[in-house]
Design a protein around this motif. Structure first.
Motif, PDB file in Angstrom:
ATOM      1  N   HIS A   1      45.240  47.886  70.766  1.00  0.00           N
ATOM      2  CA  HIS A   1      44.978  46.319  70.613  1.00  0.00           C
ATOM      3  C   HIS A   1      43.655  45.598  70.601  1.00  0.00           C
ATOM      4  CE1 HIS A   1      46.306  42.170  69.642  1.00  0.00           C
ATOM      5  NE2 HIS A   1      46.156  41.812  70.587  1.00  0.00           N
ATOM      6  N   VAL A   2      42.927  45.781  69.643  1.00  0.00           N
ATOM      7  CA  VAL A   2      41.613  44.946  69.719  1.00  0.00           C
ATOM      8  C   VAL A   2      41.475  43.546  69.976  1.00  0.00           C
ATOM      9  CG1 VAL A   2      39.505  44.617  68.315  1.00  0.00           C
ATOM     10  CG2 VAL A   2      40.748  46.597  67.978  1.00  0.00           C
ATOM     11  N   GLN A   3      40.834  43.207  71.046  1.00  0.00           N
ATOM     12  CA  GLN A   3      40.716  41.777  71.420  1.00  0.00           C
ATOM     13  C   GLN A   3      39.113  41.307  71.519  1.00  0.00           C
ATOM     14  OE1 GLN A   3      43.085  41.592  75.176  1.00  0.00           O
ATOM     15  NE2 GLN A   3      44.265  40.084  74.275  1.00  0.00           N
ATOM     16  N   LEU A   4      38.547  40.266  71.169  1.00  0.00           N
ATOM     17  CA  LEU A   4      37.315  39.790  70.793  1.00  0.00           C
ATOM     18  C   LEU A   4      37.491  38.393  71.972  1.00  0.00           C
ATOM     19  CD1 LEU A   4      36.779  40.257  67.222  1.00  0.00           C
ATOM     20  CD2 LEU A   4      36.646  41.829  68.968  1.00  0.00           C
ATOM     21  N   VAL A   5      36.403  38.620  72.678  1.00  0.00           N
ATOM     22  CA  VAL A   5      36.301  37.161  73.381  1.00  0.00           C
ATOM     23  C   VAL A   5      34.837  36.727  73.428  1.00  0.00           C
ATOM     24  CG1 VAL A   5      36.529  36.216  75.814  1.00  0.00           C
ATOM     25  CG2 VAL A   5      38.175  38.126  74.974  1.00  0.00           C
ATOM     26  N   GLU A   6      34.718  35.356  72.838  1.00  0.00           N
ATOM     27  CA  GLU A   6      33.565  34.796  72.733  1.00  0.00           C
ATOM     28  C   GLU A   6      32.964  33.965  73.971  1.00  0.00           C
ATOM     29  OE1 GLU A   6      35.328  34.051  68.394  1.00  0.00           O
ATOM     30  OE2 GLU A   6      36.087  33.985  70.483  1.00  0.00           O
ATOM     31  N   SER A   7      31.595  33.917  74.109  1.00  0.00           N
ATOM     32  CA  SER A   7      31.185  33.077  75.088  1.00  0.00           C
ATOM     33  C   SER A   7      29.551  32.607  74.835  1.00  0.00           C
ATOM     34  CB  SER A   7      31.155  33.716  76.429  1.00  0.00           C
ATOM     35  OG  SER A   7      30.401  34.659  76.470  1.00  0.00           O
ATOM     36  N   GLY A   8      29.241  31.455  75.472  1.00  0.00           N
ATOM     37  CA  GLY A   8      27.993  31.326  75.380  1.00  0.00           C
ATOM     38  C   GLY A   8      27.553  30.002  74.447  1.00  0.00           C
ATOM     39  N   GLY A   9      28.746  29.330  73.842  1.00  0.00           N
ATOM     40  CA  GLY A   9      28.553  28.127  72.981  1.00  0.00           C
ATOM     41  C   GLY A   9      28.028  27.055  73.899  1.00  0.00           C
ATOM     42  N   GLY A  10      27.558  25.811  73.224  1.00  0.00           N
ATOM     43  CA  GLY A  10      27.334  24.463  73.845  1.00  0.00           C
ATOM     44  C   GLY A  10      26.394  23.760  73.206  1.00  0.00           C
ATOM     45  N   MET A  11      26.146  22.565  73.760  1.00  0.00           N
ATOM     46  CA  MET A  11      25.189  21.674  72.982  1.00  0.00           C
ATOM     47  C   MET A  11      23.897  21.899  73.284  1.00  0.00           C
ATOM     48  SD  MET A  11      25.612  17.580  72.985  1.00  0.00           S
ATOM     49  CE  MET A  11      27.104  17.530  72.270  1.00  0.00           C
ATOM     50  N   VAL A  12      23.096  21.769  72.175  1.00  0.00           N
ATOM     51  CA  VAL A  12      21.615  21.895  72.323  1.00  0.00           C
ATOM     52  C   VAL A  12      20.854  20.807  71.533  1.00  0.00           C
ATOM     53  CG1 VAL A  12      21.463  24.196  72.953  1.00  0.00           C
ATOM     54  CG2 VAL A  12      21.486  23.765  70.309  1.00  0.00           C
ATOM     55  N   ASP A  13      19.617  20.656  71.615  1.00  0.00           N
ATOM     56  CA  ASP A  13      18.655  19.595  70.660  1.00  0.00           C
ATOM     57  C   ASP A  13      18.250  20.614  69.706  1.00  0.00           C
ATOM     58  OD1 ASP A  13      16.982  18.221  73.627  1.00  0.00           O
ATOM     59  OD2 ASP A  13      19.113  17.493  72.486  1.00  0.00           O
ATOM     60  N   PRO A  14      18.124  19.976  68.566  1.00  0.00           N
ATOM     61  CA  PRO A  14      17.448  20.591  67.503  1.00  0.00           C
ATOM     62  C   PRO A  14      15.946  21.527  67.939  1.00  0.00           C
ATOM     63  CG  PRO A  14      17.945  18.733  66.723  1.00  0.00           C
ATOM     64  CD  PRO A  14      18.223  18.442  68.095  1.00  0.00           C
ATOM     65  N   GLY A  16      16.073  23.979  69.695  1.00  0.00           N
ATOM     66  CA  GLY A  16      16.748  24.831  70.712  1.00  0.00           C
ATOM     67  C   GLY A  16      17.166  26.148  70.358  1.00  0.00           C
ATOM     68  N   SER A  17      17.507  27.022  71.563  1.00  0.00           N
ATOM     69  CA  SER A  17      18.231  28.150  71.282  1.00  0.00           C
ATOM     70  C   SER A  17      19.300  28.521  71.934  1.00  0.00           C
ATOM     71  CB  SER A  17      17.152  29.223  71.679  1.00  0.00           C
ATOM     72  OG  SER A  17      15.923  29.189  71.115  1.00  0.00           O
ATOM     73  N   LEU A  18      20.347  29.319  71.549  1.00  0.00           N
ATOM     74  CA  LEU A  18      21.454  29.677  72.277  1.00  0.00           C
ATOM     75  C   LEU A  18      21.977  31.119  71.906  1.00  0.00           C
ATOM     76  CD1 LEU A  18      24.176  26.719  71.664  1.00  0.00           C
ATOM     77  CD2 LEU A  18      23.267  27.174  73.793  1.00  0.00           C
ATOM     78  N   THR A  19      22.524  31.838  72.884  1.00  0.00           N
ATOM     79  CA  THR A  19      23.096  33.329  72.637  1.00  0.00           C
ATOM     80  C   THR A  19      24.474  33.233  72.832  1.00  0.00           C
ATOM     81  OG1 THR A  19      20.921  34.188  73.528  1.00  0.00           O
ATOM     82  CG2 THR A  19      22.736  35.493  73.260  1.00  0.00           C
TER      83      THR A  19
END
Length: 126
Positions: A1-14, A16-19
């Motif tokens: 059973h394949v499971q995918l778990v995301e992380s790393g979202g958030g709020m940034v200024d124009p 900016g960077s996120l991973t």
């Protein structure tokens, strides 16, 4: 059973960077076409960036080329999306998605995959 778990979202200024990270269980990354889709309020889901099975060829939607970079760490069974120079129009829920049979071209065209993560919110706003 394949499971995918995301992380790393958030709020940034124009500008900016996120991973974002997507940790995979139940399958090896070698056996999956995998990447990222997003969906903004009131809009259809769209493919952002994907990595093909085997040769690891990558593809991006035009609006993120030169700003986003997708990568994978086989040892950690994790896929990443580095997002630079973020714009307000990048605001959306980002989903990790994978498939063991479809090509990334088909995943992009049909906006579909067999396996999906729960999504992580990315908000770009000043």
């Amino acid at each position: 059973h394949v499971q995918l778990v995301e992380s790393g979202g958030g709020m940034v200024d124009p500008g900016g960077s996120l991973t974002l990270s997507c940790e995979v269980s139940g399958s090896s990354l070698d056996d999956l076409a995998i990447g990222w889709f997003r969906q903004a309020p009131g809009k259809e889901r769209e493919g952002v960036s994907l990595i093909a099975i085997g040769n690891g060829r990558t593809d991006y939607r035009d609006s993120v080329k030169g700003r986003f970079t997708i990568s994978r760490d086989i040892g950690k069974n994790t896929v990443y999306l580095l997002m630079n120079n973020l714009k307000p129009e990048d605001t959306a829920v980002y989903f990790c998605a994978a498939d063991d049979a479809l090509t990334i071209a088909t995943m992009f065209r049909l906006r579909m995959a067999k396996y999906w993560g729960q999504g992580t919110q990315v908000t770009v706003s000043s």
